[in-house]
Design an enzyme around this catalytic site. Structure first.
Site, PDB file in Angstrom:
ATOM      1  N   LYS A  62       0.830  -1.203   0.000  1.00 30.77           N
ATOM      2  CA  LYS A  62       0.000   0.000   0.000  1.00 30.77           C
ATOM      3  C   LYS A  62       0.867   1.256   0.000  1.00 30.77           C
ATOM      4  CE  LYS A  62      -3.753  -0.559   2.403  1.00 30.77           C
ATOM      5  NZ  LYS A  62      -4.353  -0.845   3.720  1.00 30.77           N
TER       6      LYS A  62
ATOM      7  N   ARG B 209      -3.097   3.135   8.613  1.00 29.40           N
ATOM      8  CA  ARG B 209      -3.425   1.891   7.920  1.00 29.40           C
ATOM      9  C   ARG B 209      -2.215   0.963   7.912  1.00 29.40           C
ATOM     10  NH1 ARG B 209      -4.608   4.614   2.166  1.00 29.40           N
ATOM     11  NH2 ARG B 209      -6.032   2.880   1.834  1.00 29.40           N
TER      12      ARG B 209
ATOM     13  N   GLY C 149      -6.270 -10.086   8.125  1.00 25.72           N
ATOM     14  CA  GLY C 149      -5.780 -10.593   9.398  1.00 25.72           C
ATOM     15  C   GLY C 149      -4.857  -9.588  10.037  1.00 25.72           C
TER      16      GLY C 149
ATOM     17  N   MET D 123      -3.971  -5.539  10.991  1.00 26.78           N
ATOM     18  CA  MET D 123      -4.839  -4.591  11.665  1.00 26.78           C
ATOM     19  C   MET D 123      -5.654  -3.768  10.677  1.00 26.78           C
ATOM     20  SD  MET D 123      -4.123  -1.711  14.419  1.00 26.78           S
ATOM     21  CE  MET D 123      -4.367  -0.453  13.213  1.00 26.78           C
TER      22      MET D 123
ATOM     23  N   ARG E 150      -3.795  -1.386  -6.279  1.00 26.12           N
ATOM     24  CA  ARG E 150      -3.015  -2.626  -6.221  1.00 26.12           C
ATOM     25  C   ARG E 150      -3.439  -3.516  -7.381  1.00 26.12           C
ATOM     26  NH1 ARG E 150      -5.947  -4.775  -0.797  1.00 26.12           N
ATOM     27  NH2 ARG E 150      -8.044  -4.685  -1.607  1.00 26.12           N
TER      28      ARG E 150
ATOM     29  N   HIS F 101      -5.282 -45.494  -8.433  1.00 36.15           N
ATOM     30  CA  HIS F 101      -5.901 -45.868  -9.707  1.00 36.15           C
ATOM     31  C   HIS F 101      -7.045 -44.916 -10.055  1.00 36.15           C
ATOM     32  CE1 HIS F 101      -8.682 -48.189 -12.290  1.00 36.15           C
ATOM     33  NE2 HIS F 101      -7.535 -48.578 -12.872  1.00 36.15           N
TER      34      HIS F 101
ATOM     35  N   ARG G 232      -1.528 -47.014 -22.717  1.00 36.78           N
ATOM     36  CA  ARG G 232      -1.479 -48.223 -21.886  1.00 36.78           C
ATOM     37  C   ARG G 232      -2.333 -49.289 -22.571  1.00 36.78           C
ATOM     38  NH1 ARG G 232      -3.465 -44.239 -18.747  1.00 36.78           N
ATOM     39  NH2 ARG G 232      -2.170 -43.304 -17.156  1.00 36.78           N
TER      40      ARG G 232
ATOM     41  N   ARG H 252       2.859 -48.739 -24.720  1.00 36.68           N
ATOM     42  CA  ARG H 252       3.513 -49.535 -23.672  1.00 36.68           C
ATOM     43  C   ARG H 252       2.971 -50.952 -23.689  1.00 36.68           C
ATOM     44  NH1 ARG H 252       2.760 -48.044 -17.473  1.00 36.68           N
ATOM     45  NH2 ARG H 252       0.670 -48.819 -17.875  1.00 36.68           N
TER      46      ARG H 252
ATOM     47  N   GLU I 155      11.580 -46.364 -14.844  1.00 35.60           N
ATOM     48  CA  GLU I 155      10.709 -46.217 -13.680  1.00 35.60           C
ATOM     49  C   GLU I 155      11.205 -47.004 -12.485  1.00 35.60           C
ATOM     50  OE1 GLU I 155       6.845 -47.767 -14.721  1.00 35.60           O
ATOM     51  OE2 GLU I 155       7.747 -49.182 -16.114  1.00 35.60           O
TER      52      GLU I 155
ATOM     53  N   SER J 126      11.373 -43.002 -21.603  1.00 33.69           N
ATOM     54  CA  SER J 126      10.264 -42.215 -21.094  1.00 33.69           C
ATOM     55  C   SER J 126      10.239 -42.433 -19.588  1.00 33.69           C
ATOM     56  CB  SER J 126       8.957 -42.680 -21.736  1.00 33.69           C
ATOM     57  OG  SER J 126       7.882 -41.967 -21.179  1.00 33.69           O
TER      58      SER J 126
ATOM     59  N   GLY K  83       8.822 -42.868 -16.275  1.00 29.65           N
ATOM     60  CA  GLY K  83       7.527 -43.175 -15.657  1.00 29.65           C
ATOM     61  C   GLY K  83       7.646 -42.740 -14.205  1.00 29.65           C
TER      62      GLY K  83
ATOM     63  N   CYS L  63       6.265 -39.524 -18.752  1.00 28.58           N
ATOM     64  CA  CYS L  63       4.855 -39.868 -18.929  1.00 28.58           C
ATOM     65  C   CYS L  63       4.135 -40.079 -17.615  1.00 28.58           C
ATOM     66  CB  CYS L  63       4.702 -41.093 -19.828  1.00 28.58           C
ATOM     67  SG  CYS L  63       5.439 -42.563 -19.113  1.00 28.58           S
TER      68      CYS L  63
ATOM     69  N   TYR M 226      10.113 -33.972 -24.477  1.00 29.19           N
ATOM     70  CA  TYR M 226       8.670 -33.763 -24.378  1.00 29.19           C
ATOM     71  C   TYR M 226       8.158 -34.147 -22.997  1.00 29.19           C
ATOM     72  CZ  TYR M 226       8.086 -38.816 -24.852  1.00 29.19           C
ATOM     73  OH  TYR M 226       8.137 -40.164 -24.646  1.00 29.19           O
TER      74      TYR M 226
HETATM   75  P1  ADP Z   1      -7.761  -2.179   3.266  1.00 27.31           P
HETATM   76  O1  ADP Z   1      -6.363  -2.633   3.408  1.00 27.31           O
HETATM   77  O2  ADP Z   1      -8.748  -3.071   3.898  1.00 27.31           O
HETATM   78  O3  ADP Z   1      -8.097  -1.823   1.862  1.00 27.31           O
HETATM   79  P2  ADP Z   1      -7.464   0.609   3.777  1.00 27.31           P
HETATM   80  O4  ADP Z   1      -6.180   0.900   4.435  1.00 27.31           O
HETATM   81  O5  ADP Z   1      -7.501   0.817   2.321  1.00 27.31           O
HETATM   82  O6  ADP Z   1      -7.895  -0.846   4.150  1.00 27.31           O
HETATM   83  O7  ADP Z   1      -8.552   1.508   4.489  1.00 27.31           O
HETATM   84  C1  ADP Z   1      -9.876   1.184   4.743  1.00 27.31           C
HETATM   85  C2  ADP Z   1     -10.792   2.262   4.251  1.00 27.31           C
HETATM   86  O8  ADP Z   1     -10.437   3.522   4.773  1.00 27.31           O
HETATM   87  C3  ADP Z   1     -10.767   2.372   2.747  1.00 27.31           C
HETATM   88  O9  ADP Z   1     -12.072   2.432   2.278  1.00 27.31           O
HETATM   89  C4  ADP Z   1     -10.066   3.649   2.498  1.00 27.31           C
HETATM   90  O10 ADP Z   1     -10.559   4.251   1.345  1.00 27.31           O
HETATM   91  C5  ADP Z   1     -10.382   4.469   3.760  1.00 27.31           C
HETATM   92  N1  ADP Z   1      -9.303   5.423   4.024  1.00 27.31           N
HETATM   93  C6  ADP Z   1      -8.038   5.129   4.320  1.00 27.31           C
HETATM   94  N2  ADP Z   1      -7.297   6.261   4.439  1.00 27.31           N
HETATM   95  C7  ADP Z   1      -8.127   7.290   4.206  1.00 27.31           C
HETATM   96  C8  ADP Z   1      -7.951   8.712   4.159  1.00 27.31           C
HETATM   97  N3  ADP Z   1      -6.769   9.275   4.352  1.00 27.31           N
HETATM   98  N4  ADP Z   1      -9.011   9.461   3.909  1.00 27.31           N
HETATM   99  C9  ADP Z   1     -10.230   8.883   3.690  1.00 27.31           C
HETATM  100  N5  ADP Z   1     -10.461   7.567   3.711  1.00 27.31           N
HETATM  101  C10 ADP Z   1      -9.423   6.766   3.965  1.00 27.31           C
HETATM  102 MG    MG Z   2      -8.040  -0.531   0.922  1.00 26.51          MG
HETATM  103 MG    MG Z   3       4.884 -48.102 -14.248  1.00 22.91          MG
END
Ligand code: ADP
Ligand code: MG
Ligand code: MG
Length: 876
Positions: free
Chosen positions: A26, A96, A105, A107, A340, A456, A564, A620, A746, A765, A767, A832, A852
């Site tokens: 990001k 972020r 997973g 924050m 991204r 099999h 086969r 074969r 083989e 070949s 196997g 093969c 091949y």
């Molecule tokens: P994720 O990794 O789940 O995409 P983000 O870091 O992109 O999370 O943020 C979650 C939400 O917060 C997104 O919808 C993003 O557009 C919004 N957001 C993040 N930073 C700002 C900012 N500076 N101003 C307004 N909205 C923001």
């Molecule tokens: Mg985002």
């Molecule tokens: Mg065999």
């Protein structure tokens, strides 16, 4: 002093998109977008190196981090003329997380940092929009409470619901300023109730806690588990992005949205996305209100829409890749907040790569590298409708991809009978054997409770392109009562019940899950055509029948690498003659039975030669242990006794005398060819006569006679001589046809002595199914009881029957090629085993110089692409 903080602002940035490792995905992309002049709200990224040092140092921040944060913050303030969390037009911030690989997973984001009662009052005064300010404030408390302090989101959610109820409205946007102010007050109470402290009013304190929470989140159980499951290793940690807030919730000329530069499910070059007016942050994806399609944005804010479309164009051209982006509109001003690489379906991946190459954005080689060959699998089989409801009752191995639905039957004969009556069936068995071929062919799919990825059932199903879930150990199949119970649940099904299996995921469902047709299209053909121009290795197929051969050809196979012959011995019209041959007491008896089989084999081969006209066909000679063909029940034994004029007891004795403790390592393959030479003689004659007949009919044929299970050069020497003699005899009767004699490698000993073996072989070949089985000493059909555990415990990185064990078994292959070519420089070499369709194994085959690879018909497209990628990697 080490640098820990990288700023980005109007038209400039300290970082760029190549710095994902230290700025996270990001952060690197925010820097890149700022650099190329896109409207990114200014901010700074605290590097992943801080995260690394933090943990290396017992959760202590390295010296200088907070000073650098202060400096960056001061710069933000002076550029914007606003103060962080102070004054009438305060600077508010978002915090972020973002690692080099995007990772749920980690924050979640905290928005609107810097608000306190005083700042709120000031902001209300400047904006004249109290509703907006209380909306920011309540969001801050909610997000900070949830994300930083671990107060469950549901507490806030419940309070908001109550407020809406009291106000008699459905949507948060319908709450008035006063009502939102009350919500904020309530949120502050909830916060204190659950944390035992007041909500922090010092903006710097808020910021510091939020940043700290991001770094702490790197090692939470949920993040650690995610990285483990997805095999993500080698990252330094997460970065933290601190960014000036822009507000999508200021009213009806503000909003927020997400979009893909192209449709990620079809790949079509159309803008694809959603937005919400008067919304902040993740309201769009959170489902609080129903978002609107992006095509409607122009009707709301024409200028912003134009800007968004421009950004779409700029980003795609800049990254030369589909982008998944987030934007916010504040009072009619457009901002971009994230970009991204867009995740996409297999079909979209192919279409996008091809169209981008055709548009001149990338070259063909780049397009070839963009598609994951394994993904192509999805395109070649019907699949379950992704929208359909499914609740799996059991999970087995994803042995052969595709969706299959049918009524459960428990024997191969039943499968054939039911299908003859117009039923759709699913064959459910503990395991399958060659006698089940007919039933497997008739069934829509195969479900077994035992056996691994090269059992099999799995191998044959893949060859047929039939969905198969194998080794589903939690199924207790009662073949006699014709019911199945599931360990640890009360789910059951019985004969005739509808069952659905997903061979791409290994799931088993009761009932009929709806399916959709495979999405093969022009783009796939185009991409594979480009692959063919590039690749060095040829791609052949493993096919035993003319129908399979035709299908494989349509997928682009350039020959048969493994035909086969044993399956040809099973038809109802043939098995009695085969049994007679085996049970015969002497050569004369055997020869008589073989006479019956000869014309049948000849016509099999004619069919295949014709289907593959002009392409090489490797046949074969008989390989499996004889006992697989023997009659095991009384009825079949009696039939043989009648046919051969013997008593039932005599037949039983004979069957008994042929039984072996370990048939897979017993009397099979070339050992049979040596002890019962008439069998191979008959097969070779059938090949020779079929080749002559086809040639006479104007079909060009290139037969390659392959002798299985060679362990010593002497075996091959003997059998080659016999084969050549038979071919010469056939030719003497009519005309000559070009052919080759070679062997399967083989058995490890054959690889180790490949220089000697090559004296008698025109081709090798590998196997690799048997080679893997014998190198590891794992029975292919019994390894299901421990291999999954081995892989889970990382004793093995991968199932060696799925992806070639390059370190071990690969050594034998490499050695076999090198030694073989020492004796015979022009030795033709292929593979093969099932690995011939596995991209990583194909890469290895390319590197060791195979000519091949040969794989099941349905994997031919995968192999074509993987072989092209391997060739392209030569130049990297
Ligand atoms: P994720 O990794 O789940 O995409 P983000 O870091 O992109 O999370 O943020 C979650 C939400 O917060 C997104 O919808 C993003 O557009 C919004 N957001 C993040 N930073 C700002 C900012 N500076 N101003 C307004 N909205 C923001
Ligand atoms: Mg985002
Ligand atoms: Mg065999």
């Amino acid at each position: 002093m080490q640098r820990y903080v990288y700023a980005f602002g109007k038209g400039t940035a300290d970082g760029n998109s190549s710095m994902k490792e230290i700025l996270g995905g990001k952060g690197a992309n925010l820097a890149e977008m700022a650099r190329i002049g896109l409207p990114v709200p200014p901010g700074f990224t605290i590097s992943t190196e801080v995260c690394r040092d933090f943990y290396a140092n017992n959760r202590n921040y390295p010296d200088g981090v907070w000073e650098q944060v202060d400096e960056a913050l001061a710069a933000l303030e002076s550029q914007s003329g606003k103060s962080f969390g102070a004054g009438k037009s305060p600077l508010l911030l978002s915090v972020r997380s973002g690692a080099a690989i995007s990772m749920p997973g980690m924050m979640d984001t905290v928005l609107n940092l810097g608000l306190n009662p005083e700042v709120a009052e000031g902001l209300i005064e400047t904006t004249g929009n109290a509703r907006f300010v209380w909306d920011l404030y309540r969001r801050l408390i909610n997000m900070f409470g949830d994300v930083v302090m671990g107060v469950d989101h549901s507490h806030f959610e419940a309070a908001l619901d109550r407020a809406k109820e009291e106000a008699g409205v459905d949507l948060d946007t319908e709450l008035s300023a006063e009502q939102l102010k009350a919500v904020t007050a309530r949120y502050l109470e909830i916060y204190s109730e659950h944390t035992g402290e007041e909500f922090p009013t010092d903006p710097r304190d808020q910021l510091k806690k939020a940043i700290d929470a991001v770094f702490q989140s790197w090692e939470t159980e949920r993040a650690v588990t995610y990285r483990k499951i997805h095999k993500i290793t080698g990252l330094l940690g997460t970065a933290v992005n601190v960014q000036t807030m822009v507000y999508g919730n200021m009213g009806e000329t503000s909003g927020t949205g997400v979009a893909f530069t192209r449709d990620p499910s079809t790949g079509e070059n159309v803008f694809y996305g959603e937005f919400l007016m008067n919304a902040q942050g993740e309201d769009v994806v959170a489902g609080i209100r129903t978002p609107r399609p992006i095509s409607e944005l122009g009707g709301e804010l024409e200028g912003c829409n134009r800007e968004l479309l421009e950004v779409r164009d700029i980003l795609e051209k800049h990254y030369k890749e589909v982008q998944d982006l987030e934007f916010t509109i504040e009072n009619g001003t457009f901002y971009i907040l994230q970009t991204r690489t867009g995740k996409r379906t297999a079909f979209a991946a192919v279409r996008i790569a091809v169209e981008m190459a055709e548009e001149g954005m990338i070259d063909k080689n780049e397009a070839l590298m963009r598609v994951d060959p394994a993904q192509l699998d999805q395109l070649l089989h019907p699949m379950f409708d992704p929208k359909a409801d499914r609740s799996p009752i059991a999970q087995g191995l994803a042995a052969s991809p595709g969706a299959a639905v049918g009524r459960a039957v428990f024997t191969a004969d039943d499968a054939e009978e039911w299908v003859a009556k117009g039923e759709k069936v699913l064959l459910v068995r503990a395991e399958t054997s060659p006698e089940d071929i007919g039933g497997m062919h008739a069934a829509n799919g195969i479900l077994t409770s035992r056996g691994g990825m090269t059992s099999h059932a799995a191998v044959v199903a893949r060859g047929m392109g039939k969905p198969c879930v194998a080794g589903c150990g939690m199924l207790q199949i009662d073949g006699a009562a014709k019911v199945v119970r599931v360990d640890g649940s009360d789910a059951t099904f019985a004969e005739g019940d509808w069952v659905s299996i997903d061979g791409s995921s290994g799931e088993v469902m009761i009932g009929k899950v709806p399916t959709i047709a495979p999405q093969l299209g022009g783009a796939v053909e185009t991409l594979l055509g480009w692959a063919d121009e590039v690749r060095r290795m040829k791609v052949r197929t493993n096919a035993d029948t003319p129908e399979d051969s035709v299908r494989a050809r349509s997928f682009g196979a350039q020959g048969i690498g493994l035909c086969r012959t044993e399956h040809m011995f099973f038809g109802d019209d043939r098995i009695p003659a085969v049994r007679e041959m085996i049970l015969a007491n002497d050569e004369t008896g055997r020869r008589r039975a073989l006479e019956t089989l000869l014309p049948m084999q000849r016509s099999d081969f004619e069919g295949i030669f014709t289907a593959m006209g002009g392409l090489p066909v490797t046949i074969r000679l008989l390989d499996p242990p004889l006992h697989e063909f023997l009659p095991h029940d009384d009825e079949a034994q009696q039939e043989m006794a009648d046919r051969m004029g013997l008593t039932l007891a005599q037949v039983k004795d004979k069957v008994e005398s042929l039984s072996e403790f370990n048939p897979m390592l017993g009397h099979r393959g070339c050992r049979l060819g040596i002890t019962y030479p008439e069998i191979y003689d008959m097969q070779v004659r059938a090949i020779g006569e079929a080749a002559v007949n086809a040639t006479k009919a104007g079909v060009k044929v290139l037969p390659e006679i392959m002798i299985p299970l060679i362990g010593t050069d002497v075996e091959l020497g003997i059998l080659r001589e016999r084969a050549v003699a038979v071919m010469e005899a056939v030719f003497a009767e009519s005309q000559t046809v070009d052919y080759m004699v070679g062997t399967m490698i083989e058995i490890p000993r054959a690889a180790l002595t490949a220089d000697a073996v090559a004296k008698y072989a025109d081709f090798f070949s590998f196997g690799t199914n048997d080679l893997t089985q014998m190198a590891f000493g794992y029975s292919r059909d019994d390894s299901g009881s421990f291999l999954p555990f081995y892989v889970e415990q990382k004793i093995l990185v991968e199932d060696p029957f799925v992806s070639l064990d390059i370190v071990g078994v690969g050594q034998l292959v490499r050695m076999g090629v090198e030694l073989g070519r020492k004796t015979r420089p022009n030795l033709k070499v292929g593979i093969c085993g099932e690995h011939g369709g596995d991209p990583a194994s194909i890469q290895f085959c390319h590197e060791v110089g195979l000519d091949y690879v040969s794989c099941s018909p349905f994997r031919v497209p995968i192999a074509r692409l993987a072989a092209a990628q391997a060739t392209l990697r030569d130049d990297l």
